[in-house]
Design a protein around this motif. Structure first.
Motif, short mmCIF file in Angstrom:
data_model
loop_
_atom_site.label_atom_id
_atom_site.label_comp_id
_atom_site.label_asym_id
_atom_site.label_seq_id
_atom_site.Cartn_x
_atom_site.Cartn_y
_atom_site.Cartn_z
N GLY A 257 9.34 -4.47 13.06
CA GLY A 257 10.14 -5.41 12.29
C GLY A 257 9.94 -5.30 10.80
N ASN A 258 10.45 -6.30 10.08
CA ASN A 258 10.40 -6.32 8.62
C ASN A 258 8.95 -6.37 8.10
N VAL A 259 8.10 -7.09 8.83
CA VAL A 259 6.72 -7.23 8.38
C VAL A 259 6.03 -5.87 8.37
N GLU A 260 6.20 -5.10 9.45
CA GLU A 260 5.56 -3.79 9.53
C GLU A 260 6.13 -2.83 8.48
N TYR A 261 7.43 -2.93 8.25
CA TYR A 261 8.04 -2.11 7.20
C TYR A 261 7.41 -2.45 5.84
N GLY A 262 7.18 -3.73 5.60
CA GLY A 262 6.54 -4.15 4.36
C GLY A 262 5.14 -3.59 4.24
N TRP A 263 4.40 -3.53 5.35
CA TRP A 263 3.04 -2.97 5.31
C TRP A 263 3.08 -1.49 4.91
N VAL A 264 4.01 -0.76 5.50
CA VAL A 264 4.10 0.68 5.23
C VAL A 264 4.42 0.93 3.76
N MET A 265 5.39 0.20 3.23
CA MET A 265 5.78 0.42 1.84
C MET A 265 4.69 -0.10 0.88
N ALA A 266 3.97 -1.13 1.30
CA ALA A 266 2.84 -1.59 0.49
C ALA A 266 1.76 -0.51 0.41
N ALA A 267 1.54 0.21 1.51
CA ALA A 267 0.56 1.30 1.50
C ALA A 267 0.97 2.37 0.50
N PHE A 268 2.25 2.67 0.42
CA PHE A 268 2.74 3.65 -0.56
C PHE A 268 2.45 3.18 -1.98
N GLY A 269 2.73 1.91 -2.27
CA GLY A 269 2.47 1.37 -3.60
C GLY A 269 0.99 1.31 -3.93
N ILE A 270 0.18 0.96 -2.95
CA ILE A 270 -1.27 0.90 -3.17
C ILE A 270 -1.83 2.29 -3.46
N GLY A 271 -1.34 3.30 -2.75
CA GLY A 271 -1.76 4.66 -3.02
C GLY A 271 -1.44 5.08 -4.44
N ALA A 272 -0.26 4.72 -4.92
CA ALA A 272 0.12 5.03 -6.29
C ALA A 272 -0.78 4.32 -7.29
N THR A 273 -1.15 3.09 -6.99
CA THR A 273 -2.03 2.33 -7.87
C THR A 273 -3.42 2.97 -7.94
N ILE A 274 -3.95 3.37 -6.77
CA ILE A 274 -5.28 4.00 -6.73
C ILE A 274 -5.28 5.28 -7.55
N SER A 275 -4.24 6.09 -7.41
CA SER A 275 -4.22 7.36 -8.13
C SER A 275 -4.07 7.14 -9.63
N ALA A 276 -3.38 6.07 -10.04
CA ALA A 276 -3.26 5.78 -11.47
C ALA A 276 -4.63 5.46 -12.06
N VAL A 277 -5.42 4.67 -11.36
CA VAL A 277 -6.77 4.34 -11.83
C VAL A 277 -7.65 5.59 -11.85
N ALA A 278 -7.54 6.40 -10.79
CA ALA A 278 -8.33 7.62 -10.72
C ALA A 278 -7.97 8.58 -11.84
N PHE A 279 -6.69 8.71 -12.13
CA PHE A 279 -6.27 9.61 -13.21
C PHE A 279 -6.79 9.13 -14.55
N GLY A 280 -6.73 7.82 -14.78
CA GLY A 280 -7.26 7.30 -16.04
C GLY A 280 -8.73 7.59 -16.22
#
Length: 461
Positions: A257-280
């Motif tokens: 459902g929508n909730v699980e879709y939200g979890w998957v897309m949140a994982a994508f955004g969290i990965g991008a956030t982690i890599s931004a901190v790591a790159f800095g």
């Protein structure tokens, strides 16, 4: 790696104020797109997806058409004025959205809104190196990107809660308030945010068009920046697959459902956030091109098994993909600050913003075609297309070490000086006549004469 390294850039008071304005602006963007989705459903019902896709197409069109012009203007005018005007204009436009009654009105207002976004974003990107200097601008860019990604995850949830509380149309009034707050934060900055042009950039007839062409020319003639732009095309192939086809896989294939879709897309955004901190934290330890190659490989390979996994493995894959996506995009921005003279960075950021969004304009239709024709293997085929393109880019465009070092040599440092006969330049009010220090850039331009080079002086505060 020190995870808190990117926050050191906030020691620069001007950047700290700009960062606060950007964060407020990003909250406004979340309100805009959640409110727009609700408004589109209210007016179009089951065809609201068509309305939203049309709005996204107009968004990309505005970026591609106008960002190069915006970058050229940012090299010439006070950037503070540009940032304030774009915020106030967007405040007025979103204030009109609650009164929309027709679909065409949505299209007109969204295009207008993104006209000013096209002027805001390259100007903001070009201003970060100007106000932070050599030591802090990679961390400042990383912090801005991490905030963008994090609010991309949290913002829609916050905006959805606000919409449920005050109503879908009323969201736009709160949205307008965020733009007003951001404009006030920038307006209260001391002095100007303006680059002193080199003598060759004096005002002449047709200069704007020449600046626009010069921005694109610099993108494609500088080997590392050209490589970065090509790697962003690779990353956009995979990124479009994720944004377009994840919902069909999660809700259609996995029957979730929508909730699980939200979890998957949140994982994508969290990965991008982690890599931004790591790159800095690690930006000075590895070459920019190394980050980009690693990122393009991660985001492309993450798609390869995605059609054959369940929810938990898909979240892990999308976390990796998000990390890879940002490891391509962030070095591309810092390369421009590394390699382009300060008085030309605006036009290059503008051209880069346009071309990188053009890649998405090509990748979205490809993702849609694969999703509609190969629904059970769309991620697999998208990954294969990306891998072929990745290998081609690496073999044909990977810059050599000597190319990275010798096209433009940009040397930033801070020094203290007094104004005298041989050292005069403009300062914000209150500086003239007093000893002070500021970031100082020498640009060594190569010439055919083996013993001579010209040094141009550029300053930021």
């Amino acid at each position: 790696m020190n995870a808190f390294t990117p926050f050191r850039s906030l020691r620069k008071p001007v950047f700290a104020r700009l960062y606060m304005a950007q964060t407020t602006n990003l909250l406004g963007d979340a309100l805009t797109w959640v409110g727009l989705a609700l408004l589109a459903f209210e007016l179009a019902g089951k065809t609201s997806a068509v309305v939203l896709s049309g709005a996204l197409t107009l968004r990309i069109a505005a970026f591609v058409l106008l960002s190069p012009l915006a970058g050229a203007i940012a090299d010439r005018l006070d950037r503070k004025k540009i940032l304030v005007i774009t915020h106030l204009a967007r405040m007025l436009i979103v204030s009109l959205l609650p009164f929309v009654t027709q679909i065409w009105q949505i299209y007109a207002l969204i295009f207008s809104l993104n006209v000013f976004n096209a002027f805001f974003t390259p100007t903001y990107q070009a201003t970060i190196p100007l106000v932070t200097g050599q030591n802090d601008y990679p961390q400042a860019i990383a912090l801005s990107s991490a905030t963008y990604q994090l609010l991309g995850v949290l913002g829609p949830g916050i905006a959805g809660g606000v919409a449920a509380l005050i109503g879908a149309r009323q969201v736009f009034f709160l949205d307008a308030l965020t733009f007003l707050i951001a404009a006030v934060l920038i307006l209260t900055l001391p002095g100007q945010l303006r680059v002193q042009p080199s003598p060759s950039n004096s005002a002449t007839k047709g200069r704007t068009w020449r600046d626009i062409k010069n921005g694109t020319k610099r993108l494609f003639t500088d080997a590392p920046i050209r490589y970065a732009l090509a790697m962003q095309l690779v990353a956009s192939i995979a990124g479009a697959q994720i944004l377009v086809n994840t919902v069909g896989y999660v809700q259609g294939t996995l029957k979730l459902g929508n909730v699980e879709y939200g979890w998957v897309m949140a994982a994508f955004g969290i990965g991008a956030t982690i890599s931004a901190v790591a790159f800095g934290a690690a930006s000075k330890r590895l070459a920019r091109t190394t980050f980009m190659l690693l990122g393009a490989a991660l985001v492309t390979l993450a798609l390869l098994p995605a059609n054959y996994v369940g929810l938990a493995p898909l979240m892990i894959l999308w976390l990796v993909a998000g990390m890879g996506q940002n490891l391509v995009n962030l070095p591309a921005q810092t390369l421009i600050a590394d390699r382009i003279p300060a008085d030309a960075q605006g036009r290059v950021y503008g051209a880069h913003f346009a071309w990188s969004h053009l890649w998405w304009g090509l990748s979205y239709p490809l993702a849609g075609w694969l999703g509609s024709n190969f629904g059970d293997r769309t991620f697999l085929y998208g990954s294969l297309v990306g891998l072929v393109l990745l290998v081609a880019v690496q073999l044909t465009l990977s810059p050599q070490q000597h190319e990275r070092e010798h096209e433009h040599k940009s040397m930033w440092h801070e020094h203290e000086h007094l104004h005298e006969e041989h050292h005069q330049h403009e300062h914000p009010e209150g500086f003239v006549g007093e000893p002070h220090s500021h970031s100082h850039q020498h640009l060594a331009m190569r010439h055919s004469h083996p013993y001579k080079s010209d040094l141009h002086h550029l300053h930021s505060y």
